[in-house]
Design an enzyme around this catalytic site. Structure first.
Site, PDB file in Angstrom:
ATOM      1  N   GLY A   8       0.848  -1.200   0.000  1.00  0.00           N
ATOM      2  CA  GLY A   8       0.000   0.000   0.000  1.00  0.00           C
ATOM      3  C   GLY A   8       0.881   1.247   0.000  1.00  0.00           C
ATOM      4  N   THR A  98      -4.643  -2.039   8.155  1.00  0.00           N
ATOM      5  CA  THR A  98      -5.872  -1.902   7.362  1.00  0.00           C
ATOM      6  C   THR A  98      -7.057  -2.359   8.204  1.00  0.00           C
ATOM      7  OG1 THR A  98      -4.542  -2.506   5.459  1.00  0.00           O
ATOM      8  CG2 THR A  98      -6.943  -2.490   5.147  1.00  0.00           C
ATOM      9  N   PHE A 126      -2.833   2.424  15.687  1.00  0.00           N
ATOM     10  CA  PHE A 126      -1.437   2.333  16.130  1.00  0.00           C
ATOM     11  C   PHE A 126      -1.025   3.535  16.971  1.00  0.00           C
ATOM     12  CE2 PHE A 126      -1.146  -0.892  12.835  1.00  0.00           C
ATOM     13  CZ  PHE A 126      -0.232  -1.790  13.370  1.00  0.00           C
ATOM     14  N   HIS A 153     -13.507  10.961  10.717  1.00  0.00           N
ATOM     15  CA  HIS A 153     -12.375  10.655   9.833  1.00  0.00           C
ATOM     16  C   HIS A 153     -12.473  11.452   8.537  1.00  0.00           C
ATOM     17  CE1 HIS A 153     -11.809   7.219  12.529  1.00  0.00           C
ATOM     18  NE2 HIS A 153     -10.599   7.104  12.016  1.00  0.00           N
ATOM     19  N   HIS A 154     -11.349  11.430   7.790  1.00  0.00           N
ATOM     20  CA  HIS A 154     -11.311  12.053   6.456  1.00  0.00           C
ATOM     21  C   HIS A 154     -12.333  11.367   5.537  1.00  0.00           C
ATOM     22  CE1 HIS A 154      -9.177   8.554   4.763  1.00  0.00           C
ATOM     23  NE2 HIS A 154      -8.611   8.486   5.954  1.00  0.00           N
ATOM     24  N   LYS A 157     -12.175   7.617   3.677  1.00  0.00           N
ATOM     25  CA  LYS A 157     -12.191   6.347   4.420  1.00  0.00           C
ATOM     26  C   LYS A 157     -13.292   5.446   3.879  1.00  0.00           C
ATOM     27  CE  LYS A 157     -12.259   4.505   9.132  1.00  0.00           C
ATOM     28  NZ  LYS A 157     -11.195   3.547   8.842  1.00  0.00           N
ATOM     29  N   GLY A 163     -12.471   0.993  12.705  1.00  0.00           N
ATOM     30  CA  GLY A 163     -11.988  -0.149  13.490  1.00  0.00           C
ATOM     31  C   GLY A 163     -11.784   0.246  14.944  1.00  0.00           C
TER      32      GLY A 163
HETATM   33  P1  NAD Z   1      -5.085   5.090   0.920  1.00  0.00           P
HETATM   34  O1  NAD Z   1      -6.276   4.870   0.046  1.00  0.00           O
HETATM   35  O2  NAD Z   1      -4.433   6.422   0.948  1.00  0.00           O
HETATM   36  O3  NAD Z   1      -3.961   4.015   0.511  1.00  0.00           O
HETATM   37  C1  NAD Z   1      -4.203   2.668   0.193  1.00  0.00           C
HETATM   38  C2  NAD Z   1      -3.169   2.234  -0.831  1.00  0.00           C
HETATM   39  O4  NAD Z   1      -3.284   0.818  -1.012  1.00  0.00           O
HETATM   40  C3  NAD Z   1      -3.386   2.886  -2.217  1.00  0.00           C
HETATM   41  O5  NAD Z   1      -2.182   3.469  -2.673  1.00  0.00           O
HETATM   42  C4  NAD Z   1      -3.811   1.701  -3.099  1.00  0.00           C
HETATM   43  O6  NAD Z   1      -3.380   1.839  -4.451  1.00  0.00           O
HETATM   44  C5  NAD Z   1      -3.109   0.546  -2.392  1.00  0.00           C
HETATM   45  N1  NAD Z   1      -3.672  -0.773  -2.693  1.00  0.00           N
HETATM   46  C6  NAD Z   1      -4.977  -1.094  -2.928  1.00  0.00           C
HETATM   47  N2  NAD Z   1      -5.084  -2.420  -3.151  1.00  0.00           N
HETATM   48  C7  NAD Z   1      -3.845  -2.941  -3.035  1.00  0.00           C
HETATM   49  C8  NAD Z   1      -3.321  -4.261  -3.146  1.00  0.00           C
HETATM   50  N3  NAD Z   1      -4.097  -5.309  -3.418  1.00  0.00           N
HETATM   51  N4  NAD Z   1      -1.988  -4.422  -2.985  1.00  0.00           N
HETATM   52  C9  NAD Z   1      -1.171  -3.363  -2.745  1.00  0.00           C
HETATM   53  N5  NAD Z   1      -1.613  -2.103  -2.621  1.00  0.00           N
HETATM   54  C10 NAD Z   1      -2.932  -1.905  -2.762  1.00  0.00           C
HETATM   55  O7  NAD Z   1      -5.527   4.642   2.379  1.00  0.00           O
HETATM   56  P2  NAD Z   1      -4.857   5.054   3.788  1.00  0.00           P
HETATM   57  O8  NAD Z   1      -5.468   6.291   4.293  1.00  0.00           O
HETATM   58  O9  NAD Z   1      -3.379   4.965   3.655  1.00  0.00           O
HETATM   59  O10 NAD Z   1      -5.419   3.890   4.729  1.00  0.00           O
HETATM   60  C11 NAD Z   1      -5.161   2.538   4.458  1.00  0.00           C
HETATM   61  C12 NAD Z   1      -5.872   1.658   5.485  1.00  0.00           C
HETATM   62  O11 NAD Z   1      -5.311   1.890   6.784  1.00  0.00           O
HETATM   63  C13 NAD Z   1      -7.381   1.930   5.646  1.00  0.00           C
HETATM   64  O12 NAD Z   1      -8.052   0.714   5.870  1.00  0.00           O
HETATM   65  C14 NAD Z   1      -7.445   2.804   6.891  1.00  0.00           C
HETATM   66  O13 NAD Z   1      -8.689   2.705   7.557  1.00  0.00           O
HETATM   67  C15 NAD Z   1      -6.352   2.184   7.703  1.00  0.00           C
HETATM   68  N6  NAD Z   1      -5.777   3.018   8.761  1.00  0.00           N
HETATM   69  C16 NAD Z   1      -5.403   2.382   9.890  1.00  0.00           C
HETATM   70  C17 NAD Z   1      -4.754   3.069  10.899  1.00  0.00           C
HETATM   71  C18 NAD Z   1      -4.290   2.310  12.114  1.00  0.00           C
HETATM   72  O14 NAD Z   1      -3.721   2.913  13.028  1.00  0.00           O
HETATM   73  N7  NAD Z   1      -4.508   0.990  12.165  1.00  0.00           N
HETATM   74  C19 NAD Z   1      -4.503   4.437  10.756  1.00  0.00           C
HETATM   75  C20 NAD Z   1      -4.897   5.072   9.587  1.00  0.00           C
HETATM   76  C21 NAD Z   1      -5.514   4.355   8.583  1.00  0.00           C
END
Ligand code: NAD
Length: 264
Positions: A8, A98, A126, A153-154, A157, A163
């Site tokens: 990602g 994720t 995290f 959230h933004h 999402k 979560g």
């Molecule tokens: P984002 O949309 O900015 O980034 C996701 C990336 O994943 C994109 O660049 C996309 O092209 C890529 N992607 C999609 N399918 C893929 C695959 N099969 N293989 C590889 N890459 C792939 O999203 P984000 O804001 O970076 O958030 C990502 C996830 O993290 C979301 O589920 C969000 O809710 C979660 N999140 C979790 C926390 C935490 O602390 N656990 C914090 C923030 C966000």
């Protein structure tokens, strides 16, 4: 050195993780994956000189070529489970940020850990402050069991509720059980007005540009309310937790969920 692949990599979280891993002396960035890859050098994504590693599209190929120890996944709820299957079948340790994984997914992950003799780590949040918000909420719920959650959230999402909100509601439910809240005859004039309902805890999800990740847990009592609020004002808030998880996951032999369970 723990060898880390970031999945990602073009995403908002992925870029922050690339930076954090690159800057940690115990971690070595060995690969990056994103389905949208145009083959950029990782350095260009995080504003430094080229480091000789390109972002690739295929996770399996990267795992075969890098002998990685850990994959950090911040992708999206629709693809994350498939990525985890690939990671575990390669006997690599996933650190998953994720959101959107179900209880059924978690059971499958536990089974895959067993079959492949490897551990896994998942955290809905995290940020240490968010973990403390959840812990404190569980404590307060013993004394003030009427609770509603507002998470903000933004607007990009994909999943709702967050979560973190779900995990908060789960932790609260452990101490107060199922409890009906509000007037028994209340009527929603617009469907969804009272938010979603987890064991009687109403969860309201706000999605707006400008927000990163925020949550309020509101406790109501006789003549008083208590609010616990956490704000991630930028994505750096998550990085110390991600780095700790990369270092701890390699000593796990099963699935562990929640940052609170790996902090000493
Ligand atoms: P984002 O949309 O900015 O980034 C996701 C990336 O994943 C994109 O660049 C996309 O092209 C890529 N992607 C999609 N399918 C893929 C695959 N099969 N293989 C590889 N890459 C792939 O999203 P984000 O804001 O970076 O958030 C990502 C996830 O993290 C979301 O589920 C969000 O809710 C979660 N999140 C979790 C926390 C935490 O602390 N656990 C914090 C923030 C966000």
């Amino acid at each position: 050195m723990i060898k880390v692949v970031v999945c990602g990599a073009y995403g908002k979280m992925g870029r922050a993780v690339l930076n954090a891993v690159h800057n940690d002396s115990d971690l070595m960035l060995v690969g990056a994956v994103d389905v949208m890859s145009k083959g950029d050098d990782i350095g260009s994504l995080i504003g430094i000189d080229k480091i000789g590693i390109n972002v690739r599209k295929d996770l399996q190929e990267v795992l075969t070529e890098t002998s990685a120890d850990v994959v950090v996944d911040f992708t999206n709820p629709n693809v994350v489970m498939n990525n985890i299957r690939i990671i575990l079948k390669n006997r690599v340790y996933p650190v998953v940020g994720t959101t959107g994984l179900t209880d059924e997914n978690k059971k499958e992950i536990e089974q895959l850990c067993k079959e492949n003799n490897v551990g896994a780590f998942i955290a809905p949040n995290f940020a240490i402050g968010a973990v403390l918000m959840m812990k404190l909420s569980q404590e307060v719920a013993k004394y003030m069991p009427d609770i509603e959650i507002i998470e903000l959230h933004h607007d990009q999402k994909l999943d709702a509720p967050s979560g973190t909100a779900l995990r908060t509601a789960e932790l609260i439910s452990e101490v107060r059980g199922v409890r009906a809240q509000g007037h028994p005859d209340e009527v929603e004039k617009i469907k969804g007005a009272r938010g979603s309902d987890f064991n009687g805890i109403h969860i309201h999800s706000v999605r707006l540009p400008g927000y990163v990740a925020h949550q309020e847990v509101i406790f109501g009592g006789l003549g008083q309310t208590l609010t616990i609020r956490h704000d991630s004002i930028n994505r750096d808030s998550f990085m110390p937790g991600v780095v700790i998880a990369c270092k701890k996951v390699v000593s796990l032999d099963t699935l562990v969920c929640g940052l609170e369970n790996i902090l000493n």
